[in-house]
Motif scaffolding. Structure first.
Motif, short mmCIF file in Angstrom:
data_model
loop_
_atom_site.label_atom_id
_atom_site.label_comp_id
_atom_site.label_asym_id
_atom_site.label_seq_id
_atom_site.Cartn_x
_atom_site.Cartn_y
_atom_site.Cartn_z
N LYS A 440 0.81 -1.22 0.00
CA LYS A 440 0.00 0.00 0.00
C LYS A 440 0.84 1.27 0.00
N ASP A 541 -4.18 -1.50 9.32
CA ASP A 541 -3.36 -0.47 8.70
C ASP A 541 -3.21 0.75 9.61
N TYR A 545 2.41 2.02 9.02
CA TYR A 545 2.49 0.94 8.04
C TYR A 545 2.70 1.50 6.63
#
Length: 556
Positions: A440, A541, A545
């Motif tokens: 991500k 998350d 992160y």
């Protein structure tokens, strides 16, 4: 093939987000600070190299945020994973990216007796617990006028720390205090020899590193360096060129470079690829370096019979590498037959890590060019000229009115310009350019995928508030959504976001993701940003992160 392990920067993330939060203010300031400063703290990790990378990050985070015993299992999991590659060029590029963060042309002179620690954690815990590593006594008398190369620096609670090379491969961490900084020179060749020939990498023999060149960016922009390496088996000679990424603590102006995303036509290649526009901040940096060092580098290519050029970098550095790739292609394209013969066959590639989108495709209905006589015209200029000529011919006073359809038919018959070259350069980049990204990471989504990064930034903002303003916990979703909606979703920005979607990755994308159950890394090759995964909410998350995702490659 031997599997080469990728090593690079170990980012000390937490302090940078906190420091930027003071400058930017509030949720948005804290969030922007975290993203912009992700690589700024990397110099500590680069100085430590592969030695206890995870321990360094954990201890630094505890010290800088004041957290004790708290561990994010998701972050801890991916930091301990290792990514392997069969490609030696990728491994070398990753190592050079890591090294670029931890080396600067600065020397430190010891002016007062002080203590130097072998472990960064011992410096952080000075006076609180017995040191885990060795302790060195540094004094002006003992050191004399010797000046030590600075490998990294940062700030903890407004107190600057410095890591220095004391010789013999040893790094000492100490407080800057009243010690003096001096300008120095970087021994690129010697440092890269040690880096690539020593454990744990052992990628090349020392004698195969033939030449090194350093291009200082000064205090306002990233530096770059070139190194020429000969393959001991194939005897192929490769010129690697690497740019530093964003280093907010020592170069705050890097953030301005990152944010200067207005697309521009590129003077370095406009006559060859007129429809390939580019991020203005990254282009300005590369254009400066080309103007300053192009002739020197071309001489090296000839002198060492270079057969392959690889541009590389992480984050901002990766963006510069991709811009340089196209600039080099255009430069070779514009050379005479005699010049090309002198250089010989040179394969040009770029291998980047977590680089943002660099290239912009303009609206061809407006910007397509065609040849009219000796002139190159766009459709708008052609129609205006055609109408002006029509009016000039109407001398009988019986003007029936200008009919654009006749001019448009004539436009369709004009010779097209640049389309074939555009197809060629896009195919070249798909074949010889790759960007490695992890899960991500927001940066590779910028600036062309606002639907992804708006959701990611909202999540990060909520997480940052939860970490730093505990009393707001119950109000976090409502408050952060309100702030983000005002900042990111107002109508005035929607047209800008739509236009930003014209930015794209023209290279191959290699997307990595951790498998929490198996303890392994999976990766897939993605054709374009349209095939990149969409944002998926995950309760696990956090803003930390996202920062970790940005530093995993090429660190692990």
């Amino acid at each position: 093939l031997r599997r080469w392990e990728l090593f690079a920067v170990s980012a000390v993330r937490a302090r940078m987000g906190k420091a930027f939060s003071k400058v930017g203010g509030g949720v948005v300031g804290g969030l922007a600070g975290g993203v912009a400063g992700a690589t700024a703290g990397a110099k500590a990790g680069a100085a430590a190299g592969a030695k206890d990378t995870v321990g360094l990050v954990v201890s630094a985070s505890k010290a800088m945020f004041g957290k004790t015993g708290e561990k994010d299992e998701k972050i801890d999991h991916i930091e301990r994973l290792q990514i392997l590659t069969d490609d030696k060029d990728t491994a070398i590029s990753a190592a050079l990216c890591r090294w670029s963060y931890g080396n600067e042309a600065t020397l430190l002179q010891i002016t007062k007796p002080c203590v130097g620690y072998d472990e960064f954690e011992d410096l952080v815990n000075e006076g609180k617990s017995p040191p885990l590593g060795e302790v060195a006594q540094l004094t002006p008398v003992k050191c004399g006028l010797k000046r030590f190369p600075v490998k990294g620096r940062g700030t903890i609670e407004d107190r600057m720390w410095v890591s220095i090379d004391v010789g013999g491969g040893l790094i000492n961490y100490l407080w800057r205090g009243e010690h003096k900084f001096h300008s120095g020179k970087i021994d690129v060749k010697g440092n890269v020899k040690t880096l690539l020939s020593s454990e744990p990498l052992k990628l090349v023999n020392r004698e195969d590193v033939l030449r090194g060149v350093y291009g200082s960016g000064g205090l306002l922009s990233p530096s770059f360096f070139c190194v020429i390496i000969r393959d001991e088996v194939t005897k192929e000679t490769t010129l690697y060129t690497a740019w530093q990424g964003t280093m907010f603590k020592t170069r705050p102006m890097d953030v301005i470079t990152d944010l200067a995303a207005a697309p521009v036509r590129a003077g370095l290649w406009d006559t060859v690829y007129p429809y390939l526009w580019v991020h203005s901040g990254f282009y300005a940096k590369v254009q400066h370096d080309f103007c300053s060092h192009k002739e020197t580098i071309l001489k090296l290519v000839i002198e060492f019979k270079v057969t392959k050029i690889i541009f590389t970098g992480h984050s901002l550095g990766g963006a510069c590498a991709q811009v340089a790739h196209v600039a080099a292609l255009a430069e070779f394209n514009k050379m005479s037959e005699e010049e090309r013969k002198l250089l010989g066959e040179v394969n040009i590639q770029s291998i980047t890590f977590a680089a943002p989108m660099v290239f912009f495709k303009p609206d061809m209905r407006v910007w397509e060019q065609r040849k009219s006589g000796d002139d190159i015209v766009t459709k708008d200029s052609w129609l205006m000229e055609a109408e002006a000529q029509y009016r000039a011919k109407c001398t009988d006073g019986k003007d029936a009115g200008f009919e654009p359809k006749h001019a448009e038919k004539a436009w369709d018959d004009l010779e097209r310009v640049g389309l074939e070259e555009q197809k060629q350069v896009e195919a070249e980049l798909k074949n010889n350019s790759v960007n490695h990204l992890f899960d991500k990471d927001v940066v590779p989504q910028l600036p062309g995928r606002p639907k992804f990064f708006q959701l990611a930034l909202k999540m990060a903002a909520r997480s940052a508030v939860a970490d730093h303003v505990k009393s707001w916990t119950d109000k976090i979703p409502e408050t952060v959504d309100l702030v983000c909606d005002k900042a990111l979703d107002i109508n005035a920005l929607q047209k800008s976001f739509k236009e930003l979607e014209r930015f794209s990755h023209l290279c191959k994308l290699c997307h990595y993701k951790a498998c929490p159950d198996s303890g392994s890394i999976t990766h897939e090759e993605v054709e374009s940003e349209c095939s990149m995964p969409e944002w998926q909410d995950d309760p696990g998350d956090t803003w930390q992160y996202l920062l970790t995702c940005h530093s995993v490659l090429p660190r692990n």
